[in-house]
Design a protein around this motif. Structure first.
Motif, PDB file in Angstrom:
ATOM      1  N   PHE A   1      33.627  47.487  54.110  1.00 50.47           N
ATOM      2  CA  PHE A   1      34.505  48.542  54.614  1.00 50.47           C
ATOM      3  C   PHE A   1      35.852  47.953  55.011  1.00 50.47           C
ATOM      4  N   SER A   2      35.837  46.843  55.762  1.00 51.76           N
ATOM      5  CA  SER A   2      37.066  46.233  56.247  1.00 51.76           C
ATOM      6  C   SER A   2      37.935  45.705  55.110  1.00 51.76           C
ATOM      7  N   LEU A   3      37.318  45.057  54.124  1.00 51.73           N
ATOM      8  CA  LEU A   3      38.087  44.509  53.007  1.00 51.73           C
ATOM      9  C   LEU A   3      38.690  45.625  52.149  1.00 51.73           C
ATOM     10  N   ALA A   4      37.938  46.718  51.961  1.00 51.51           N
ATOM     11  CA  ALA A   4      38.484  47.847  51.203  1.00 51.51           C
ATOM     12  C   ALA A   4      39.685  48.439  51.927  1.00 51.51           C
ATOM     13  N   PHE A   5      39.580  48.544  53.244  1.00 50.03           N
ATOM     14  CA  PHE A   5      40.718  49.020  54.038  1.00 50.03           C
ATOM     15  C   PHE A   5      41.918  48.092  53.882  1.00 50.03           C
TER      16      PHE A   5
ATOM     17  N   LEU B   1      30.396  52.239  51.603  1.00 51.97           N
ATOM     18  CA  LEU B   1      31.282  51.636  52.593  1.00 51.97           C
ATOM     19  C   LEU B   1      32.616  51.223  51.965  1.00 51.97           C
ATOM     20  N   ILE B   2      32.583  50.742  50.733  1.00 53.73           N
ATOM     21  CA  ILE B   2      33.828  50.382  50.043  1.00 53.73           C
ATOM     22  C   ILE B   2      34.702  51.619  49.851  1.00 53.73           C
TER      23      ILE B   2
ATOM     24  N   ILE C   1      38.481  52.778  51.715  1.00 54.06           N
ATOM     25  CA  ILE C   1      39.683  53.297  51.035  1.00 54.06           C
ATOM     26  C   ILE C   1      40.146  54.588  51.704  1.00 54.06           C
ATOM     27  N   PHE C   2      39.210  55.489  51.968  1.00 53.72           N
ATOM     28  CA  PHE C   2      39.569  56.742  52.641  1.00 53.72           C
ATOM     29  C   PHE C   2      40.092  56.481  54.054  1.00 53.72           C
TER      30      PHE C   2
ATOM     31  N   ALA D   1      41.753  53.899  55.056  1.00 53.33           N
ATOM     32  CA  ALA D   1      43.131  53.427  54.916  1.00 53.33           C
ATOM     33  C   ALA D   1      44.084  54.611  54.742  1.00 53.33           C
ATOM     34  N   CYS D   2      43.665  55.618  53.961  1.00 47.25           N
ATOM     35  CA  CYS D   2      44.504  56.811  53.799  1.00 47.25           C
ATOM     36  C   CYS D   2      44.788  57.471  55.145  1.00 47.25           C
ATOM     37  N   ILE D   3      43.795  57.457  56.029  1.00 49.62           N
ATOM     38  CA  ILE D   3      43.957  58.075  57.341  1.00 49.62           C
ATOM     39  C   ILE D   3      44.779  57.189  58.268  1.00 49.62           C
ATOM     40  N   ASN D   4      44.324  55.964  58.453  1.00 54.43           N
ATOM     41  CA  ASN D   4      44.844  55.123  59.518  1.00 54.43           C
ATOM     42  C   ASN D   4      46.271  54.632  59.254  1.00 54.43           C
ATOM     43  N   ILE D   5      46.614  54.387  58.014  1.00 55.54           N
ATOM     44  CA  ILE D   5      47.949  53.890  57.703  1.00 55.54           C
ATOM     45  C   ILE D   5      49.003  54.977  57.909  1.00 55.54           C
ATOM     46  N   ASN D   6      48.649  56.220  57.675  1.00 52.92           N
ATOM     47  CA  ASN D   6      49.626  57.307  57.720  1.00 52.92           C
ATOM     48  C   ASN D   6      49.667  58.061  59.040  1.00 52.92           C
TER      49      ASN D   6
END
Length: 408
Positions: free
Chosen positions: A258-262, A309-310, A314-315, A317-322
């Protein structure tokens, strides 16, 4: 973008320090406390400081007037203190001194986190902020990976070595930031700088003035998705061992996917937010995690669990980055620090609320309740997002214009 990568060093040092702190401080506490619940409580000190201090510190930084700027004085004061007290933690002589050093380190870190993050929108044009936030989170992810990668080796040399390493890195990052980051003159001097620029002084920013309907709905969504995320992060190892039958090592290692995908999707998600709009990309991420968490309930294969988890990373990252750039974009430039503090208040409140709440639901209904609850949290967040007015992009010092993001 060069300044953004260099500014990412601040987040890099913060993430590195917290990762080492979370990895090894429980081992020190275990020498004095035999209750896992008490150890867990002691490890949430930073969230209580975040709730109390970060909104106030962020708000104060908006009104700070110094020759060093608005944010930099907090970094110059807080980072050396954080480095010192982090280094002192393994040198505790008993339970009292351990708690004292922990509290002082948490207090010091709270002094500069919100101003550090607020520096990004200070030096970055609004259309570029999601991409810049992706860069900063990418740097933070590298800090965490580096901490986990070399932390055990350093700890094997001596329990004090990882903390000394974190302190040295923090000081080096401060020196780099102080050398290369120059805050905008008018913003850095506050009202005095605006007068020098022959502008009309803006009204004083008050925290309650920032809580318009749009902001409250966004903050509610942030609270719900952080409740879901924090609960899964805190309790996944138990879920993996008790429900799926994984070993302790398999369960903890699975979260790495999960962390690496993020981490790998941090930069692309920032680009997508800038290109297609922050609300749209966040909504896709929330809807995606709603489906992923719901699907977890029916998966008992380690392989497919890690695949989910991968995709979930990714999802996320879509949330947290924006999300942070979106919170900032709904207010004026003068309120960046205040809104940064409010953002961390809400996310920290969720971090405090989620583990005991979802843990209680597991106690009552069993381990499947973890992902049922997390999926419900994402559904509530999506509901809040659906009634948020369409995204509008700010121009200059005006609150908003009517041009959708991506159309300029």
């Amino acid at each position: 973008m060069k300044k953004t990568w260099l500014l990412g060093l601040g987040f890099f040092s913060i993430s590195l320090t917290w990762a080492l702190y979370n990895a090894f401080v429980p081992l020190f506490l275990d020498d004095y406390l035999k209750s896992a619940a008490m150890i867990g409580f002691m490890m949430t000190i930073d969230n209580y400081f975040a709730i109390v201090l970060q909104p106030w510190i962020g708000h104060r930084s908006d009104k700070t007037i110094t020759r060093y700027g608005r944010r930099m004085p907090y970094l110059m004061f807080g980072m050396p203190l954080g480095a010192v007290f982090a280094t002192l933690i393994p040198w505790h002589t008993g339970f009292v001194t351990l708690i004292l050093f922990m509290v002082l380190m948490n207090l010091s870190m709270s002094l500069f986190r919100a101003p550090t993050v607020a520096l990004m929108p200070d030096i970055t044009p609004e259309p570029q902020r999601t991409k810049a936030n992706g860069v900063i989170n990418f740097m933070g992810g590298i800090g965490s990976v580096l901490a986990f990668g070399i932390g055990s080796q350093l700890y094997g040399i001596g329990s004090y070595v990882p903390f000394l390493f974190a302190g040295v890195v923090m000081i080096i990052c401060l020196l780099v930031l102080k050398t290369v980051i120059r805050e905008p003159a008018a913003l850095g001097l506050g009202l005095a700088g605006q007068a020098m620029a022959n502008e009309e002084p803006k009204p004083q920013i008050r925290i309650k003035d920032q809580l318009d309907k749009t902001t409250v709905l966004i903050l509610a969504a942030i609270f719900f998705w952080f409740v879901a995320y924090q609960g899964v992060e805190a309790l996944f190892t138990l879920y993996g061992t008790k429900q799926v039958g994984m070993s302790d090592a398999e369960a903890s290692f699975s979260l790495t996917f999960f962390s690496l995908a993020f981490l790998l999707f941090a930069l692309p998600s920032g680009w997508l937010g800038a290109r297609y709009g922050k609300k749209r990309i966040i909504s896709i991420g929330v809807a995606g995690l709603f489906v992923i968490f719901g699907a977890m309930i029916f998966v008992d294969s380690v392989l497919w669990l890690r695949v989910l988890l991968i995709v979930g990373g990714i999802f996320w990252a879509c949330i947290n980055i924006n999300s942070y750039p979106w919170v900032v974009a709904t207010g004026r430039e003068e309120s960046i620090g205040t809104r940064t503090g409010i953002y961390y208040f809400v996310s920290s409140l969720a971090a405090i609320t989620s583990p005991p709440l979802l843990g209680w639901l597991i106690d009552v209904f069993g381990y499947p309740a973890l992902f049922i609850s997390a999926s419900a949290g994402m559904l509530l967040a999506l509901g809040c997002l659906l009634i948020v007015p369409r995204e509008r992009q700010r121009v200059g010092q005006d609150p908003f214009d009517q041009t959708p993001v991506g159309m300029k």
